[in-house]
Design a protein around this motif. Structure first.
Motif, PDB file in Angstrom:
ATOM      1  N   THR A 213     -20.228 -36.214  20.553  1.00 26.05           N
ATOM      2  CA  THR A 213     -19.250 -36.992  19.773  1.00 26.05           C
ATOM      3  C   THR A 213     -17.826 -36.532  20.047  1.00 26.05           C
ATOM      4  O   THR A 213     -16.903 -37.358  20.181  1.00 26.05           O
ATOM      5  N   TRP A 214     -17.632 -35.215  20.128  1.00 27.00           N
ATOM      6  CA  TRP A 214     -16.289 -34.681  20.393  1.00 27.00           C
ATOM      7  C   TRP A 214     -15.805 -35.122  21.767  1.00 27.00           C
ATOM      8  O   TRP A 214     -14.656 -35.520  21.935  1.00 27.00           O
ATOM      9  N   ALA A 215     -16.698 -35.068  22.762  1.00 28.19           N
ATOM     10  CA  ALA A 215     -16.315 -35.488  24.112  1.00 28.19           C
ATOM     11  C   ALA A 215     -15.914 -36.956  24.136  1.00 28.19           C
ATOM     12  O   ALA A 215     -14.921 -37.335  24.774  1.00 28.19           O
ATOM     13  N   ILE A 216     -16.667 -37.796  23.409  1.00 28.36           N
ATOM     14  CA  ILE A 216     -16.346 -39.230  23.351  1.00 28.36           C
ATOM     15  C   ILE A 216     -15.015 -39.459  22.631  1.00 28.36           C
ATOM     16  O   ILE A 216     -14.162 -40.228  23.072  1.00 28.36           O
ATOM     17  N   SER A 217     -14.841 -38.772  21.491  1.00 27.45           N
ATOM     18  CA  SER A 217     -13.623 -38.983  20.683  1.00 27.45           C
ATOM     19  C   SER A 217     -12.363 -38.516  21.399  1.00 27.45           C
ATOM     20  O   SER A 217     -11.274 -39.029  21.142  1.00 27.45           O
ATOM     21  N   GLU A 218     -12.505 -37.530  22.305  1.00 29.02           N
ATOM     22  CA  GLU A 218     -11.342 -37.015  23.023  1.00 29.02           C
ATOM     23  C   GLU A 218     -11.056 -37.768  24.319  1.00 29.02           C
ATOM     24  O   GLU A 218     -10.081 -37.473  25.002  1.00 29.02           O
ATOM     25  N   SER A 219     -11.912 -38.726  24.669  1.00 30.24           N
ATOM     26  CA  SER A 219     -11.692 -39.493  25.898  1.00 30.24           C
ATOM     27  C   SER A 219     -10.478 -40.405  25.737  1.00 30.24           C
ATOM     28  O   SER A 219     -10.173 -40.882  24.636  1.00 30.24           O
ATOM     29  N   ASN A 220      -9.783 -40.645  26.830  1.00 32.41           N
ATOM     30  CA  ASN A 220      -8.567 -41.477  26.800  1.00 32.41           C
ATOM     31  C   ASN A 220      -8.880 -42.895  26.341  1.00 32.41           C
ATOM     32  O   ASN A 220      -8.069 -43.535  25.676  1.00 32.41           O
ATOM     33  N   TRP A 221     -10.080 -43.394  26.716  1.00 31.81           N
ATOM     34  CA  TRP A 221     -10.438 -44.762  26.348  1.00 31.81           C
ATOM     35  C   TRP A 221     -10.535 -44.904  24.836  1.00 31.81           C
ATOM     36  O   TRP A 221     -10.014 -45.858  24.251  1.00 31.81           O
ATOM     37  N   VAL A 222     -11.201 -43.973  24.190  1.00 28.63           N
ATOM     38  CA  VAL A 222     -11.364 -44.036  22.734  1.00 28.63           C
ATOM     39  C   VAL A 222     -10.034 -43.779  22.033  1.00 28.63           C
ATOM     40  O   VAL A 222      -9.706 -44.434  21.039  1.00 28.63           O
ATOM     41  N   LYS A 223      -9.237 -42.833  22.547  1.00 31.56           N
ATOM     42  CA  LYS A 223      -7.942 -42.539  21.930  1.00 31.56           C
ATOM     43  C   LYS A 223      -7.003 -43.742  21.968  1.00 31.56           C
ATOM     44  O   LYS A 223      -6.109 -43.872  21.126  1.00 31.56           O
ATOM     45  N   GLY A 224      -7.199 -44.608  22.954  1.00 31.68           N
ATOM     46  CA  GLY A 224      -6.338 -45.784  23.063  1.00 31.68           C
ATOM     47  C   GLY A 224      -6.708 -46.914  22.128  1.00 31.68           C
ATOM     48  O   GLY A 224      -5.974 -47.899  22.028  1.00 31.68           O
ATOM     49  N   LEU A 225      -7.850 -46.799  21.433  1.00 29.66           N
ATOM     50  CA  LEU A 225      -8.279 -47.853  20.506  1.00 29.66           C
ATOM     51  C   LEU A 225      -7.574 -47.733  19.163  1.00 29.66           C
ATOM     52  O   LEU A 225      -6.998 -46.698  18.835  1.00 29.66           O
ATOM     53  N   SER A 226      -7.628 -48.805  18.391  1.00 32.56           N
ATOM     54  CA  SER A 226      -7.116 -48.760  17.018  1.00 32.56           C
ATOM     55  C   SER A 226      -7.999 -47.848  16.192  1.00 32.56           C
ATOM     56  O   SER A 226      -9.127 -47.506  16.587  1.00 32.56           O
ATOM     57  N   PHE A 227      -7.528 -47.459  15.014  1.00 35.56           N
ATOM     58  CA  PHE A 227      -8.295 -46.547  14.162  1.00 35.56           C
ATOM     59  C   PHE A 227      -9.672 -47.122  13.836  1.00 35.56           C
ATOM     60  O   PHE A 227     -10.690 -46.421  13.919  1.00 35.56           O
ATOM     61  N   ARG A 228      -9.725 -48.398  13.485  1.00 39.51           N
ATOM     62  CA  ARG A 228     -11.000 -49.010  13.096  1.00 39.51           C
ATOM     63  C   ARG A 228     -11.986 -49.012  14.264  1.00 39.51           C
ATOM     64  O   ARG A 228     -13.150 -48.616  14.112  1.00 39.51           O
ATOM     65  N   LYS A 229     -11.530 -49.449  15.449  1.00 41.90           N
ATOM     66  CA  LYS A 229     -12.419 -49.498  16.614  1.00 41.90           C
ATOM     67  C   LYS A 229     -12.826 -48.087  17.042  1.00 41.90           C
ATOM     68  O   LYS A 229     -13.962 -47.864  17.483  1.00 41.90           O
ATOM     69  N   ARG A 230     -11.915 -47.148  16.912  1.00 40.28           N
ATOM     70  CA  ARG A 230     -12.230 -45.771  17.278  1.00 40.28           C
ATOM     71  C   ARG A 230     -13.322 -45.200  16.369  1.00 40.28           C
ATOM     72  O   ARG A 230     -14.242 -44.530  16.826  1.00 40.28           O
ATOM     73  N   MET A 231     -13.218 -45.473  15.085  1.00 44.26           N
ATOM     74  CA  MET A 231     -14.217 -44.978  14.143  1.00 44.26           C
ATOM     75  C   MET A 231     -15.579 -45.640  14.368  1.00 44.26           C
ATOM     76  O   MET A 231     -16.626 -44.997  14.241  1.00 44.26           O
ATOM     77  N   ILE A 232     -15.572 -46.939  14.716  1.00 47.15           N
ATOM     78  CA  ILE A 232     -16.846 -47.622  15.005  1.00 47.15           C
ATOM     79  C   ILE A 232     -17.507 -47.008  16.236  1.00 47.15           C
ATOM     80  O   ILE A 232     -18.721 -46.754  16.247  1.00 47.15           O
ATOM     81  N   ALA A 233     -16.697 -46.740  17.266  1.00 48.32           N
ATOM     82  CA  ALA A 233     -17.234 -46.134  18.493  1.00 48.32           C
ATOM     83  C   ALA A 233     -17.830 -44.761  18.206  1.00 48.32           C
ATOM     84  O   ALA A 233     -18.912 -44.416  18.717  1.00 48.32           O
ATOM     85  N   ILE A 234     -17.163 -43.989  17.381  1.00 47.26           N
ATOM     86  CA  ILE A 234     -17.654 -42.646  17.052  1.00 47.26           C
ATOM     87  C   ILE A 234     -18.909 -42.728  16.179  1.00 47.26           C
ATOM     88  O   ILE A 234     -19.861 -41.966  16.366  1.00 47.26           O
ATOM     89  N   LEU A 235     -18.930 -43.678  15.232  1.00 41.49           N
ATOM     90  CA  LEU A 235     -20.103 -43.854  14.375  1.00 41.49           C
ATOM     91  C   LEU A 235     -21.334 -44.218  15.208  1.00 41.49           C
ATOM     92  O   LEU A 235     -22.419 -43.653  15.022  1.00 41.49           O
ATOM     93  N   VAL A 236     -21.169 -45.145  16.148  1.00 43.53           N
ATOM     94  CA  VAL A 236     -22.281 -45.549  17.022  1.00 43.53           C
ATOM     95  C   VAL A 236     -22.736 -44.365  17.871  1.00 43.53           C
ATOM     96  O   VAL A 236     -23.943 -44.137  18.055  1.00 43.53           O
TER      97      VAL A 236
END
Length: 388
Positions: A98-121
């Motif tokens: 999860t940490w590796a995904i959350s620190e990726s540039n792709w996820v960091k570039g998302l809005s807060f809502r989309k970022r949280m959905i990606a991390i939840l999944v």
């Protein structure tokens, strides 16, 4: 040893409650734990997350049917050992994925809502992906209660993800409040600086004003033209000091002109006992200085030269380039500076203005050789944008 299942359950409930409280405490203070003892950020976070995970796993132990099977068979020690090993593998695997995904540039570039959905999944999938094989291992190579295992790990992932989202939201809100407080402090500091500068601008030597007005009164009888000229010069000086634009800066051109106005007033008073020259290198006229920077230094030259000795005093003001900055030299023929120079109000006001508006970008030197002069070095040139 506990003799009945009821006693065992009482102990279990107490144990689960304590581990839940411990887990909540660790969760609330996760950013502060082990900061001084463990410098490696990844290692520190893994340790904290592992401790929280172990506490949560033990807190929800009563929901696991396998626990009751082991309770009846009196195999709790093996059950808890398997749980600790399995929880350690699961927590560290899920957390680091999860940490590796959350620190990726792709996820960091998302809005807060989309970022949280990606991390939840990510949390849900990784929890199931590691939880089901661990269940297989814990049951000695048998997919016993596979449906329960999938559902249990799914709900564990959902709860963990929701906790993460809540913590992230609270952290953002906390950061917003900190930023608002910092902005408010910055605004208060700005107002304080403005008040200090306004106070420095508004204080013209009262002795100078008193003497100038007395001279005007005398000249109005003996020499009306000189009295009128001195009155106009004094009005110009005070108009400049009032600062209608509320600007803390003034151009080199305006500063030198105000020094000239001041020296005109003093020359009318002392006539042939004062002479002066003003020189500005071409191209420097529109760079900025703090308002009323030069007048106090020039006033000092008059005060400690002509007024103290009553003899002819010459003052030479020159502004020229110095590398990437400028140097302002104000030389006079008055008595030399003492070895232990104690700045008076005028010089101190110069220091105060420069500290507020050019912090770390100026120097001021008092020298007696080869000529007596004050040298003010300004290392940062600020252009008057209104002239561009």
């Amino acid at each position: 040893m506990l003799s009945t299942k009821f006693e065992q359950l009482i102990v279990l409930v107490l144990f689960s409650s304590l581990t839940l409280v411990a887990g909540l405490y660790l969760l609330a203070n996760h950013n502060r734990l082990f900061r001084s003892s463990i410098k490696n950020k990844i290692l520190r976070k893994n340790l904290v997350v592992w401790m929280i995970g172990i506490c949560v796993i033990f807190a929800i132990t009563p929901t696991n049917p396998e626990f009751y099977q082991n309770l009846s068979g009196n195999k709790l020690h093996r059950y808890f050992l398997i749980q600790i090993v399995a929880s350690t593998i699961m927590v560290l695997f899920v957390f680091n994925i999860t940490w590796a995904i959350s620190e990726s540039n792709w996820v960091k570039g998302l809005s807060f809502r989309k970022r949280m959905i990606a991390i939840l999944v990510t949390i849900i999938i990784s929890t199931i992906a590691i939880g089901v094989p661990l269940n297989y291992w814990g049951n000695k190579g048998s997919f016993k209660n596979i449906e329960y295992s999938v559902l249990f790990n799914f709900y564990t992932g959902v709860i963990t993800g929701l906790i993460y989202i809540t913590m992230s939201f609270l952290e953002i809100e906390r950061q917003k409040k900190l930023n608002e407080k910092e902005l408010e402090l910055s605004r208060l500091r700005e107002l304080k600086t403005k008040a200090e500068l306004d106070a420095l601008h508004s204080k013209i030597n009262p002795h100078f004003l008193y003497n100038a007005l007395n001279s005007i009164a005398d000249l109005s009888i003996t020499d009306g033209k000189k009295g009128r000229k001195m009155t106009i010069a004094l009005a110009d000086l005070f108009r400049y000091s009032i600062n209608y634009s509320n600007n803390n800066f003034s151009t080199v051109k305006d500063e030198v002109e105000m020094a000239d106005v001041y020296l005109q007033i003093e020359k009318i008073r002392f006539e042939d006992k004062l002479s002066y020259t003003l020189k500005v290198e071409e191209g420097l006229e529109q760079f900025l200085l703090p308002r009323f920077l030069l007048q106090p230094i020039v006033e000092n030259a008059v005060k400690h030269g002509l007024k103290a000795t009553g003899q002819l005093t010459e003052i030479h003001l020159e502004v020229k380039r110095n590398g990437n900055g400028m140097v302002i030299n104000i030389a006079d023929t008055g008595p030399l500076f003492p070895e232990e120079l104690v700045p008076g109000y005028g010089v101190k006001s110069v220091y105060d203005k420069l500290d507020l508006l050019f912090p770390g970008n100026y120097e001021m030197h008092f020298t007696n050789t080869p000529v007596k002069q004050v040298s003010l070095y300004v290392h940062k040139l600020v252009k008057d944008e209104s002239t561009i």
